[in-house]
Motif scaffolding. Structure first.
Motif, PDB file in Angstrom:
ATOM      1  N   VAL A   1     -10.746  -2.291   8.063  1.00 24.50           N
ATOM      2  CA  VAL A   1     -11.817  -3.298   8.081  1.00 24.50           C
ATOM      3  C   VAL A   1     -11.428  -4.464   8.987  1.00 24.50           C
ATOM      4  O   VAL A   1     -12.231  -4.938   9.799  1.00 24.50           O
ATOM      5  CB  VAL A   1     -12.131  -3.792   6.653  1.00 24.50           C
ATOM      6  N   ASP A   2     -10.184  -4.915   8.890  1.00 23.93           N
ATOM      7  CA  ASP A   2      -9.709  -5.956   9.809  1.00 23.93           C
ATOM      8  C   ASP A   2      -9.940  -5.550  11.264  1.00 23.93           C
ATOM      9  O   ASP A   2     -10.449  -6.322  12.072  1.00 23.93           O
ATOM     10  CB  ASP A   2      -8.194  -6.171   9.637  1.00 23.93           C
ATOM     11  N   LEU A   3      -9.532  -4.339  11.572  1.00 22.71           N
ATOM     12  CA  LEU A   3      -9.572  -3.888  12.966  1.00 22.71           C
ATOM     13  C   LEU A   3     -11.007  -3.677  13.438  1.00 22.71           C
ATOM     14  O   LEU A   3     -11.341  -3.977  14.580  1.00 22.71           O
ATOM     15  CB  LEU A   3      -8.770  -2.592  13.107  1.00 22.71           C
TER      16      LEU A   3
ATOM     17  N   SER B   1       0.834  -1.198   0.000  1.00 24.14           N
ATOM     18  CA  SER B   1       0.000   0.000   0.000  1.00 24.14           C
ATOM     19  C   SER B   1       0.864   1.241   0.000  1.00 24.14           C
ATOM     20  O   SER B   1       1.781   1.384   0.807  1.00 24.14           O
ATOM     21  CB  SER B   1      -0.881  -0.012   1.256  1.00 24.14           C
TER      22      SER B   1
ATOM     23  N   VAL C   1      -8.392  -1.625   3.961  1.00 20.15           N
ATOM     24  CA  VAL C   1      -8.364  -3.050   4.316  1.00 20.15           C
ATOM     25  C   VAL C   1      -7.936  -3.232   5.773  1.00 20.15           C
ATOM     26  O   VAL C   1      -8.541  -3.981   6.538  1.00 20.15           O
ATOM     27  CB  VAL C   1      -7.408  -3.828   3.384  1.00 20.15           C
ATOM     28  N   GLU C   2      -6.899  -2.506   6.154  1.00 18.47           N
ATOM     29  CA  GLU C   2      -6.427  -2.612   7.544  1.00 18.47           C
ATOM     30  C   GLU C   2      -7.528  -2.198   8.523  1.00 18.47           C
ATOM     31  O   GLU C   2      -7.768  -2.856   9.531  1.00 18.47           O
ATOM     32  CB  GLU C   2      -5.189  -1.740   7.731  1.00 18.47           C
TER      33      GLU C   2
ATOM     34  N   GLU D   1      -0.715  -7.402   1.491  1.00 14.85           N
ATOM     35  CA  GLU D   1      -2.136  -7.743   1.467  1.00 14.85           C
ATOM     36  C   GLU D   1      -2.323  -9.211   1.120  1.00 14.85           C
ATOM     37  O   GLU D   1      -3.425  -9.746   1.216  1.00 14.85           O
ATOM     38  CB  GLU D   1      -2.887  -6.829   0.492  1.00 14.85           C
TER      39      GLU D   1
ATOM     40  N   PRO E   1      -5.635   3.861  12.079  1.00 10.33           N
ATOM     41  CA  PRO E   1      -6.728   2.886  12.100  1.00 10.33           C
ATOM     42  C   PRO E   1      -6.929   2.187  13.452  1.00 10.33           C
ATOM     43  O   PRO E   1      -8.068   1.957  13.862  1.00 10.33           O
ATOM     44  CB  PRO E   1      -6.323   1.871  11.014  1.00 10.33           C
TER      45      PRO E   1
ATOM     46  N   SER F   1      -7.435   5.437   0.361  1.00 11.19           N
ATOM     47  CA  SER F   1      -6.327   4.482   0.311  1.00 11.19           C
ATOM     48  C   SER F   1      -6.886   3.086   0.499  1.00 11.19           C
ATOM     49  O   SER F   1      -7.426   2.765   1.560  1.00 11.19           O
ATOM     50  CB  SER F   1      -5.314   4.779   1.433  1.00 11.19           C
ATOM     51  N   GLY F   2      -6.769   2.284  -0.543  1.00  8.82           N
ATOM     52  CA  GLY F   2      -7.269   0.918  -0.452  1.00  8.82           C
ATOM     53  C   GLY F   2      -6.618   0.152   0.674  1.00  8.82           C
ATOM     54  O   GLY F   2      -7.282  -0.534   1.452  1.00  8.82           O
ATOM     55  N   GLY F   3      -5.293   0.289   0.806  1.00 16.87           N
ATOM     56  CA  GLY F   3      -4.560  -0.466   1.817  1.00 16.87           C
ATOM     57  C   GLY F   3      -4.990  -0.119   3.228  1.00 16.87           C
ATOM     58  O   GLY F   3      -5.213  -1.007   4.059  1.00 16.87           O
ATOM     59  N   THR F   4      -5.131   1.156   3.508  1.00 23.42           N
ATOM     60  CA  THR F   4      -5.557   1.562   4.834  1.00 23.42           C
ATOM     61  C   THR F   4      -7.000   1.130   5.076  1.00 23.42           C
ATOM     62  O   THR F   4      -7.372   0.770   6.190  1.00 23.42           O
ATOM     63  CB  THR F   4      -5.396   3.087   4.997  1.00 23.42           C
TER      64      THR F   4
ATOM     65  N   SER G   1      -9.620 -10.491   8.125  1.00 23.87           N
ATOM     66  CA  SER G   1     -11.029 -10.787   8.324  1.00 23.87           C
ATOM     67  C   SER G   1     -11.677 -11.335   7.066  1.00 23.87           C
ATOM     68  O   SER G   1     -12.634 -12.087   7.123  1.00 23.87           O
ATOM     69  CB  SER G   1     -11.748  -9.521   8.758  1.00 23.87           C
TER      70      SER G   1
END
Lengths: 672, 672
Positions: free
Chosen positions: B314-316, A161, B311-312, A214, B434, B306-309, A243
């Motif tokens: 969403v995990d959290l 990212s 995703v992170e 990722e 995040p 930011s796609g990467g942030t 997740s």
């Protein structure tokens, strides 16, 4: 011309920027500006006659002289042609900042394939596309979209990212985090994180490696490379998408308990890579490892000017698996001599709010603790008036002289930030607030500990002797002998097709027996009977059940129920699993995975890491289990998988483990 | 004179400062300066003739006119006399900033007792000693050592540690967190957190209550008060010292599984108070609840650049138990119309790095999501170029018009802080990174959900009818009938003292039976035998075992093993426990506690909150358990405890639960 494409990426001598531009706001302008500090020549390739007053070339092939790297900032649809030009002139690598590829849908994916095909055909390796770019702080090289480089240092970051590439820049400058190299993988269409990891493992400028991924597209390669890297220097990883990875569909399958994320966890653990939950947590731990001596153990000494914050920090450090030990009477006496009368010399050492003495007391208390040998890590809480320039100045020299790492927990307002900056610029990283401090210290300690233990087993489990390539069984009745031949203890089993045969078998076996139909999920169909029973009658009942299967007669065995299994997972190859059986595996999912091959020692660690591991030691008067035998069984199963490619999976469920050995009483072998 | 001492503490009209001083660096000078903004008169009491140019009085008793509050900043040993003076003039309350009391050892503890005795004798209620002080941002009143007040708002904070009083001031100003009242309990020698909580529950200026405690000294009172408070407004608590609370010593005791911290957890859950791990996490959640509409569910919509942030995050969020649901095709189509072609309309909505359009796209995407009814909470990721003044300005008005709360996750350098400040000043709280964002959103959602459910059960479990005060049994053989009389299902049990009696009993009971010695830990001494067996022979063997105990004969029952227990804990009174039996309770500690009385509905929630709750639904072909019957059993045990004060504890272990009812097959009643 540099032959290693990653040398060309990180240490080029002459660069072309295709799409270089004078137009403000374009990526081509941005990266051109960012390359201003590059010590070699940067050549613009553009439709414009000049860029930044420098003559530009219309095409890459027009640039005279040797080039090591091309940075590409043109529209996506023009990229394949640029790569063909790069190939034509034999360029080893290209950094594709351009977006509009696979991340945008099918058309972009096709364009990406065309680009990769052109690169592979021409021997050009690609960074990106759709990436933040690359940086080498030592050169310096800023072939990225970040307006500047972070300070130089030992951390190298590989990030999928771009946002964490930006974070390296921002945090690096604000918190004096020193970076060697930053590599943004973007779509990682060609070069992968594994390729870069291999390079960084040997890079003398890199002392700590951070990976923000990722996905792990090539798990087996990654394992081998990461294992080597992590035996040489700390490797930390955040793999997001935890997740999203659901459990497998097939619930009947032993390995259905492996969500992708459990496999990633297994992989990283085997490689000796410490996994952190977030990218920020990873960078925090990395800067602790890079800036201070490596911690040699989990014992933390806390020195605080706030009792309440000290208690909270101790809770959080304990959550991280660290210890905050009581100090010895001798050490406490020395602390008492130093500190004001009402100070606490327990751990945390609470020096009370005597703020005028903070510049004297913090360094002195830290030195006493560091030299005591009673703690491995020091965390001073610098809160409110302790978060001052005077305290920061007083700490710098003394801390530099300590063999134990010092990781301050910083709690103060923005107005006091200059004092933290002073410490950080001097190599003492400050972590704001107890939760962030504790998480970082926990990861740093785990990483340092892993480094010690991984160093001694950087080599994967060795498989002694030539593989046994016995023919895999074709009929169910051949399976027990096949398993025994592989070294797996399997209970005596007689296959019967009539009540008379069953009764005879039971008599021959003697003692309590088990009758079971040879079908999966025997219990669910009522296909199991236990002594005491009329064997003949029970067998007759079972044989007329609608599932119609042969009957197995076994001596009844006792012990702790375990489950041992193996499967082949795409990319991961053979994977073994071990867990506590029965409800533990089904309801609590208390299982651990490892990529085969594993040694018995590794299997032992897996068993000990189970949540219910205490069951192995015997509870409620049960005898302790022969853990060595179980660990050897796991290693044997792993060997069976590596020896026999046609075997796609094996479930031993349950394995009954007692004080002397263990035995599989039920099995399911899957063969291609 | 104000009659409620906490009215006097928070809303005095005229204050005396004993120890007021002109000397820089003293607490007396500090608090005098801090009280400068107080709208009423502040009278100095000092040995000096004047303070700050105002005539000072040598003693509190010399001050003419009425006083509501005295703030004390003299040396500890002078404090008792000040309190006697306060009592002499009938003052309702004193804030003791002075340190040097119980926190310093036995001599200080004696001085603290003397102070409290003087206060109690004279009807003066005490804040502190050894405290940060109190603040009322609305008055304004700053009777604290913090150099200023946080901005006014709805959050009230009760903190044992002064460091979080300071944090309220610093964070409040830096992040526009609005406070109503701040109360630092310090040594809490007299007024407790419970007293202040009772006051704040009724305080119209307080909309969210935060408690930072190191202990809950009066758990029963606290439960009653917190239950009422939490049914009216969100109440959050951080109780530190989690790790210090060890398990009880007596391993044979059911409640030995209750570390103090498990009891605290039970207490807070029953009260409807949301517990956070850290004080910072609590303040973060509080400001979300105070600044934005309350979330009405756990569905989060994320909008990111930011796609990467994304995703992170969403995990959290998933780790926090929140959901990030897929959006409907209709909503996705509307988003697609709005966003650039390569944007993702999934959740997270990724608006791509089209930074020039951020000020338009963020508000528009948030509005679409808010009005869709498909999410309950919105978290825009404002990262790098989205963390700009332009985006902040563009968001303020639209966000104010939404019925769904908006909690931005802020990822940017210090240079962009002004943009966050702008949002925060406008009532849109920004959470950096995040992990901090997800933790705060999780706690805020849990708190809002708890408010709804607690509101409907603010009343404690009602005990219908008069207590049954049957005499408690004096002999073991009376226990089964006593338990049955209390409504507890207990298996038929015949006490025998000879093999013959046992054989006769087994014959009378019919079917499979169990023989067991009537001793604790029967299994450990080999004191249990199961059918099939020669009952007479087995009984003979058991009766000659060294532990010499009567023999119990029971019909053999089957079912899921549960454990239900009760105990009386200092301060907590009667506490019930329920868990999965066998190894679940011993190895995994999978139990839940609740303060008695509990209703069957509350007991049902306890059962469902077990980690292994899926076992209740039946696994491996086992039938589902009659959870209603188990829940009723727990409620019955709780009633037994409240009805019978002489009963100090009860273990039902195991309780066997089947599809129709449950039954205790082993019990241990402890009577005073």
């Amino acid at each position: 011309m540099l032959t290693d494409p990653l040398d060309a990426v990180f240490a080029p001598r002459r660069i072309a920027v295709v799409g270089a531009s004078d137009r403000p706001g374009t990526v081509g302008r941005l990266v051109w500006d960012n390359l201003a500090g590059f010590p070699g020549e940067v050549v613009p390739v553009s439709r414009a006659a000049t860029v930044d007053g420098r003559p530009a070339y219309p095409d890459l092939t027009d640039v005279p002289g040797e080039l090591d790297l091309v940075v590409v900032a043109v529209a996506a649809d023009a990229v394949p042609e640029v790569i063909r030009s790069a190939a034509a002139r034999g360029l080893p690598a290209a950094v594709l900042l351009s977006a509009g590829f696979a991340e945008t849908g099918p058309a972009g994916a096709a364009l990406q394939r065309e680009t990769v095909d052109a690169a592979r055909a021409g021997g050009v390796r690609l960074v990106g596309p759709n990436c933040f770019g690359v940086q080498n702080c030592d050169l310096p090289l800023n072939a990225s979209i970040a307006a500047g480089l972070p300070p130089g240092g030992g951390i190298s970051l590989v990030t999928q990212s771009g946002s964490y590439g930006m974070a390296a820049h921002t945090l690096g400058r604000e918190e004096s985090i020193g970076f060697a190299k930053v590599y943004a993988a973007g779509n990682a269409a060609d070069l992968t994180a594994t390729d870069v990891l291999r390079y960084l493992a040997d890079d003398p400028a890199t002392t700590v490696i951070c990976l923000l991924l990722e996905s792990i597209p090539d798990p087996r390669d990654f394992l081998a490379v990461a294992r080597t890297a992590a035996s040489a220097k700390p490797v930390l990883a955040t793999v997001t998408g935890r997740s999203a990875s659901g459990r497998r569909a097939a619930a009947s399958h032993t390995a259905s308990l492996a969500g992708d994320d459990a496999l990633r966890d297994a992989l990283l653990r085997q490689a000796g890579v410490v996994r952190t939950r977030t990218g920020l947590g990873m960078l925090d731990a990395a800067r602790l490892l890079a800036a201070q001596p490596l911690p040699t153990g989990p014992r933390v000494g806390v020195v605080t000017n706030s009792g309440g914050t000290g208690v909270e920090l101790v809770d959080l450090l304990t959550d991280e698996g660290l210890s905050v030990p009581e100090l010895s009477p001798g050490l406490r006496a020395r602390l008492a001599e130093l500190l004001p009368p009402y100070a606490s010399t327990a751990n945390p050492v609470d020096i009370t709010p005597v703020w005028r003495r903070f510049p004297e007391l913090y360094p002195a208390a830290l030195r006493l603790l560091a030299e005591s040998g009673e703690v491995d890590v020091l965390v001073p809480v610098l809160l409110a008036r302790a978060a001052s320039t005077e305290v920061a100045e007083a700490l710098l020299d003394p801390v530099a002289g300590l063999a134990v790492p010092v990781y301050p927990c910083w709690v103060a307002g923005r107005g006091q930030q200059a004092a933290a900056d002073l410490l950080q610029a001097g190599g003492v990283p400050c972590l704001p607030w107890p939760e962030r401090a504790a998480a970082a210290v926990g990861a740093a300690v785990r990483s340092a500990a892993g480094l010690t233990s991984t160093a001694s087993r950087a080599e994967p489990a060795r498989v002694d002797g030539p593989p046994s390539r016995r023919p895999v069984p074709e009929r169910p009745e051949e399976v027990p002998d096949f398993l025994r031949g592989a070294g797996i203890p399997v209970v005596d089993t007689v296959r019967c097709s009539s009540p008379e045969e069953a009764a005879a078998a039971a008599a021959r076996l003697g003692g309590d027996v088990v009758l079971k139909l040879d079908v999966p999920h025997k219990t669910d169909v009522g296909g199991v009977r236990l002594s005491p029973m009329d064997v003949r009658a029970a067998a007759a009942e079972l044989l007329v059940l609608p599932c119609r299967a042969p009957l197995l007669v076994q001596p009844r065995r006792h012990g702790l129920e375990l489950v041992v299994g193996a499967t082949r997972e795409p990319g991961y190859g053979p994977v073994v699993m071990v867990g506590l059986g029965g409800v533990h595996v089904e309801v609590l999912g208390d299982v651990r995975f490892a990529l085969a091959p594993v040694t018995a020692a590794e299997a032992h660690d897996l068993l000990r890491s189970l949540r219910g591991a205490a069951l192995l030691d015997g509870v409620r008067g049960a005898p302790p289990v022969d853990v060595t035998a179980v660990a050897e069984l796991v290693a044997t199963v792993s060997r069976l998988m590596t020896d026999h490619p046609p075997v796609t999976g094996l479930d031993l469920n349950p394995v009954l483990a007692g004080p002397h050995g263990c035995v599989a009483v039920d099995w399911h072998l899957r063969v291609r």
